[in-house]
Structure formats: structure tokens, C-alpha cells
Scaffold this motif. Sequence first.
Motif, PDB file in Angstrom:
ATOM      1  N   LEU A   1     -15.071 -24.434  32.362  1.00 53.81           N
ATOM      2  CA  LEU A   1     -13.739 -23.846  32.168  1.00 53.81           C
ATOM      3  C   LEU A   1     -13.632 -23.162  30.807  1.00 53.81           C
ATOM      4  CD1 LEU A   1     -11.335 -26.472  33.765  1.00 53.81           C
ATOM      5  CD2 LEU A   1     -12.036 -24.260  34.675  1.00 53.81           C
ATOM      6  N   ILE A   2     -14.265 -23.729  29.786  1.00 52.72           N
ATOM      7  CA  ILE A   2     -14.287 -23.078  28.474  1.00 52.72           C
ATOM      8  C   ILE A   2     -14.999 -21.736  28.581  1.00 52.72           C
ATOM      9  CG2 ILE A   2     -15.282 -23.179  26.146  1.00 52.72           C
ATOM     10  CD1 ILE A   2     -14.778 -26.227  26.213  1.00 52.72           C
ATOM     11  N   THR A   3     -16.138 -21.723  29.257  1.00 54.29           N
ATOM     12  CA  THR A   3     -16.907 -20.492  29.419  1.00 54.29           C
ATOM     13  C   THR A   3     -16.119 -19.444  30.192  1.00 54.29           C
ATOM     14  OG1 THR A   3     -18.978 -21.736  29.350  1.00 54.29           O
ATOM     15  CG2 THR A   3     -19.063 -19.519  30.315  1.00 54.29           C
ATOM     16  N   LEU A   4     -15.551 -19.836  31.304  1.00 56.68           N
ATOM     17  CA  LEU A   4     -14.768 -18.881  32.107  1.00 56.68           C
ATOM     18  C   LEU A   4     -13.590 -18.328  31.314  1.00 56.68           C
ATOM     19  CD1 LEU A   4     -14.750 -20.658  35.588  1.00 56.68           C
ATOM     20  CD2 LEU A   4     -15.836 -18.480  35.026  1.00 56.68           C
TER      21      LEU A   4
ATOM     22  N   LEU B   1       2.538  -9.998  30.567  1.00 55.77           N
ATOM     23  CA  LEU B   1       1.711 -10.771  31.492  1.00 55.77           C
ATOM     24  C   LEU B   1       0.312 -10.981  30.930  1.00 55.77           C
ATOM     25  CD1 LEU B   1       2.610  -9.206  34.976  1.00 55.77           C
ATOM     26  CD2 LEU B   1       3.292 -11.447  34.109  1.00 55.77           C
ATOM     27  N   VAL B   2      -0.263  -9.927  30.395  1.00 55.63           N
ATOM     28  CA  VAL B   2      -1.615 -10.016  29.845  1.00 55.63           C
ATOM     29  C   VAL B   2      -1.638 -10.910  28.613  1.00 55.63           C
ATOM     30  CG1 VAL B   2      -3.481  -8.695  28.778  1.00 55.63           C
ATOM     31  CG2 VAL B   2      -2.343  -7.803  30.796  1.00 55.63           C
ATOM     32  N   VAL B   3      -0.668 -10.762  27.740  1.00 57.86           N
ATOM     33  CA  VAL B   3      -0.639 -11.581  26.524  1.00 57.86           C
ATOM     34  C   VAL B   3      -0.473 -13.056  26.878  1.00 57.86           C
ATOM     35  CG1 VAL B   3       0.702 -12.075  24.438  1.00 57.86           C
ATOM     36  CG2 VAL B   3       0.129  -9.719  25.013  1.00 57.86           C
ATOM     37  N   VAL B   4       0.402 -13.363  27.821  1.00 57.83           N
ATOM     38  CA  VAL B   4       0.588 -14.759  28.232  1.00 57.83           C
ATOM     39  C   VAL B   4      -0.705 -15.307  28.836  1.00 57.83           C
ATOM     40  CG1 VAL B   4       1.801 -16.286  29.859  1.00 57.83           C
ATOM     41  CG2 VAL B   4       3.084 -14.618  28.529  1.00 57.83           C
ATOM     42  N   SER B   5      -1.399 -14.503  29.605  1.00 58.94           N
ATOM     43  CA  SER B   5      -2.662 -14.982  30.184  1.00 58.94           C
ATOM     44  C   SER B   5      -3.695 -15.237  29.089  1.00 58.94           C
ATOM     45  CB  SER B   5      -3.207 -13.998  31.224  1.00 58.94           C
ATOM     46  OG  SER B   5      -3.736 -12.847  30.630  1.00 58.94           O
ATOM     47  N   TRP B   6      -3.778 -14.347  28.103  1.00 61.87           N
ATOM     48  CA  TRP B   6      -4.729 -14.553  27.003  1.00 61.87           C
ATOM     49  C   TRP B   6      -4.400 -15.828  26.234  1.00 61.87           C
ATOM     50  CZ3 TRP B   6      -4.423  -8.867  24.916  1.00 61.87           C
ATOM     51  CH2 TRP B   6      -5.238  -8.046  25.705  1.00 61.87           C
ATOM     52  N   ILE B   7      -3.129 -16.041  25.945  1.00 57.65           N
ATOM     53  CA  ILE B   7      -2.722 -17.250  25.225  1.00 57.65           C
ATOM     54  C   ILE B   7      -3.039 -18.495  26.045  1.00 57.65           C
ATOM     55  CG2 ILE B   7      -0.712 -18.529  24.364  1.00 57.65           C
ATOM     56  CD1 ILE B   7       0.444 -15.755  23.524  1.00 57.65           C
ATOM     57  N   SER B   8      -2.785 -18.435  27.346  1.00 54.07           N
ATOM     58  CA  SER B   8      -3.079 -19.578  28.216  1.00 54.07           C
ATOM     59  C   SER B   8      -4.567 -19.891  28.237  1.00 54.07           C
ATOM     60  CB  SER B   8      -2.593 -19.316  29.640  1.00 54.07           C
ATOM     61  OG  SER B   8      -1.197 -19.204  29.671  1.00 54.07           O
ATOM     62  N   PHE B   9      -5.393 -18.867  28.323  1.00 53.27           N
ATOM     63  CA  PHE B   9      -6.845 -19.089  28.304  1.00 53.27           C
ATOM     64  C   PHE B   9      -7.288 -19.657  26.953  1.00 53.27           C
ATOM     65  CE2 PHE B   9      -7.143 -15.759  31.773  1.00 53.27           C
ATOM     66  CZ  PHE B   9      -7.519 -16.660  32.752  1.00 53.27           C
ATOM     67  N   LEU B  10      -6.729 -19.138  25.869  1.00 56.62           N
ATOM     68  CA  LEU B  10      -7.078 -19.640  24.544  1.00 56.62           C
ATOM     69  C   LEU B  10      -6.693 -21.111  24.401  1.00 56.62           C
ATOM     70  CD1 LEU B  10      -8.130 -19.175  21.673  1.00 56.62           C
ATOM     71  CD2 LEU B  10      -5.816 -18.427  21.049  1.00 56.62           C
ATOM     72  N   VAL B  11      -5.504 -21.467  24.839  1.00 59.27           N
ATOM     73  CA  VAL B  11      -5.064 -22.864  24.776  1.00 59.27           C
ATOM     74  C   VAL B  11      -5.941 -23.729  25.678  1.00 59.27           C
ATOM     75  CG1 VAL B  11      -3.123 -24.426  25.241  1.00 59.27           C
ATOM     76  CG2 VAL B  11      -2.719 -22.250  24.084  1.00 59.27           C
ATOM     77  N   SER B  12      -6.364 -23.196  26.811  1.00 54.31           N
ATOM     78  CA  SER B  12      -7.280 -23.919  27.696  1.00 54.31           C
ATOM     79  C   SER B  12      -8.596 -24.224  26.980  1.00 54.31           C
ATOM     80  CB  SER B  12      -7.547 -23.097  28.964  1.00 54.31           C
ATOM     81  OG  SER B  12      -8.489 -23.738  29.789  1.00 54.31           O
TER      82      SER B  12
ATOM     83  N   ILE C   1      -8.976 -24.576  23.751  1.00 54.62           N
ATOM     84  CA  ILE C   1      -8.667 -25.603  22.750  1.00 54.62           C
ATOM     85  C   ILE C   1      -8.616 -26.985  23.394  1.00 54.62           C
ATOM     86  CG2 ILE C   1      -6.863 -26.453  21.174  1.00 54.62           C
ATOM     87  CD1 ILE C   1      -6.262 -23.408  20.637  1.00 54.62           C
ATOM     88  N   PHE C   2      -7.933 -27.094  24.540  1.00 57.78           N
ATOM     89  CA  PHE C   2      -7.885 -28.377  25.242  1.00 57.78           C
ATOM     90  C   PHE C   2      -9.269 -28.783  25.748  1.00 57.78           C
ATOM     91  CE2 PHE C   2      -3.184 -27.608  26.050  1.00 57.78           C
ATOM     92  CZ  PHE C   2      -2.773 -28.583  25.164  1.00 57.78           C
ATOM     93  N   GLY C   3     -10.093 -27.808  26.096  1.00 56.65           N
ATOM     94  CA  GLY C   3     -11.453 -28.110  26.526  1.00 56.65           C
ATOM     95  C   GLY C   3     -12.281 -28.710  25.412  1.00 56.65           C
TER      96      GLY C   3
ATOM     97  N   THR D   1      -8.369 -37.903  29.989  1.00 61.60           N
ATOM     98  CA  THR D   1      -7.654 -37.298  31.119  1.00 61.60           C
ATOM     99  C   THR D   1      -6.526 -36.370  30.680  1.00 61.60           C
ATOM    100  OG1 THR D   1      -6.232 -39.253  31.354  1.00 61.60           O
ATOM    101  CG2 THR D   1      -8.215 -39.160  32.729  1.00 61.60           C
ATOM    102  N   LEU D   2      -5.842 -36.705  29.583  1.00 58.97           N
ATOM    103  CA  LEU D   2      -4.735 -35.848  29.135  1.00 58.97           C
ATOM    104  C   LEU D   2      -5.203 -34.455  28.723  1.00 58.97           C
ATOM    105  CD1 LEU D   2      -1.733 -35.433  28.435  1.00 58.97           C
ATOM    106  CD2 LEU D   2      -2.264 -36.344  26.161  1.00 58.97           C
ATOM    107  N   PRO D   3      -6.159 -34.331  27.779  1.00 60.16           N
ATOM    108  CA  PRO D   3      -6.582 -32.975  27.427  1.00 60.16           C
ATOM    109  C   PRO D   3      -7.270 -32.252  28.582  1.00 60.16           C
ATOM    110  CG  PRO D   3      -7.972 -34.584  26.312  1.00 60.16           C
ATOM    111  CD  PRO D   3      -6.846 -35.339  26.958  1.00 60.16           C
ATOM    112  N   SER D   4      -7.955 -33.001  29.438  1.00 61.92           N
ATOM    113  CA  SER D   4      -8.611 -32.380  30.585  1.00 61.92           C
ATOM    114  C   SER D   4      -7.582 -31.786  31.547  1.00 61.92           C
ATOM    115  CB  SER D   4      -9.475 -33.414  31.304  1.00 61.92           C
ATOM    116  OG  SER D   4     -10.112 -32.836  32.419  1.00 61.92           O
ATOM    117  N   LEU D   5      -6.541 -32.550  31.827  1.00 60.63           N
ATOM    118  CA  LEU D   5      -5.482 -32.051  32.705  1.00 60.63           C
ATOM    119  C   LEU D   5      -4.793 -30.842  32.091  1.00 60.63           C
ATOM    120  CD1 LEU D   5      -3.752 -32.422  35.266  1.00 60.63           C
ATOM    121  CD2 LEU D   5      -2.290 -33.933  33.918  1.00 60.63           C
ATOM    122  N   LEU D   6      -4.516 -30.900  30.797  1.00 65.15           N
ATOM    123  CA  LEU D   6      -3.881 -29.765  30.121  1.00 65.15           C
ATOM    124  C   LEU D   6      -4.789 -28.541  30.129  1.00 65.15           C
ATOM    125  CD1 LEU D   6      -2.237 -31.652  27.122  1.00 65.15           C
ATOM    126  CD2 LEU D   6      -1.088 -30.697  29.133  1.00 65.15           C
TER     127      LEU D   6
END
Length: 124
Positions: free
Chosen positions: A27-30, A56-67, A69-71, A99-104
Motif C-alpha cells: 500500500l505504501i508503494t502503490l 479532488l486531485v489535491v484531496v487524493s494526494w493528501i489521502s495517499f500521503l497520509v496513507s 504515513i500510517f503505513g 491494527t489502528l495504524p493499519s486500518l487508518l
Amino acid sequence: MQDQVSKKMQEQRKLAFDFARDTTKQLITLSTVIIAFTVTFSKDFLGTPDDFGRSLVVVSWISFLVSVIFGVWTLLALTGTLEPEGEGNEASIRGKNVTLPSLLQIICFLVGLGFTVWFGVRTA
């Protein structure tokens, strides 16, 4: 007999950690690839989007970046869980510290993917 059961449980625990680590790394790689690809080619497919499309694009980039970080948090938690504190504590991927950071991470990845697809459908 007891030794065989113990060895089998240890092997299953090791596999659980391996699968959790590999899934997190995938998921980090993707996420990083999607960010890199969409940033690199944003001029080609973004052109001059309206404010909503850009959002839409900015929100997706931020979501991937946060993903991502949680990874990283998940990988660190897995590492820390491999050596539990105190006697009698067994390593497990089922603790909240994993489980918490993984779920996030998974939720943020899916949100980012959803916004990317939404943008793609909207501009197609």
C-alpha cells in the motif's frame, strides 16, 4: 507432540507478520507511485481543471500521503511488536498498536483511490 504444535504456531505467527508487513509495504508503494505518476503527468491530464477538479486531485494526494504515513507507523508498530516487553507477552499483529495504524492506512488509501477515480470519471 507439544514441540510440533509450538513450532507450527511460531511459523504461523511469523507468516502473519510477513503478510502484514508485505501488505503494508504494498500500500505504501502503490500510494507513492500514484502520487508520483499523477504529479508527473498532471499537466497532461489536468490541463486547466476547474476548482472542484483541482480539489479532488489535491484531496487524493493528501489521502495517499497520509496513507503512507500510517503505513510507516504500521511497520514501526510491527517491528516493536516483534519484541514485546515483559515476560509472557507474545508477539501478535492483533494489538491496537498495529491494527489502528493499519486500518487508518487502508481507509486513507481507499479514500485517495476514490477521489482519484472520481476525478478521472468527472474529466473523462
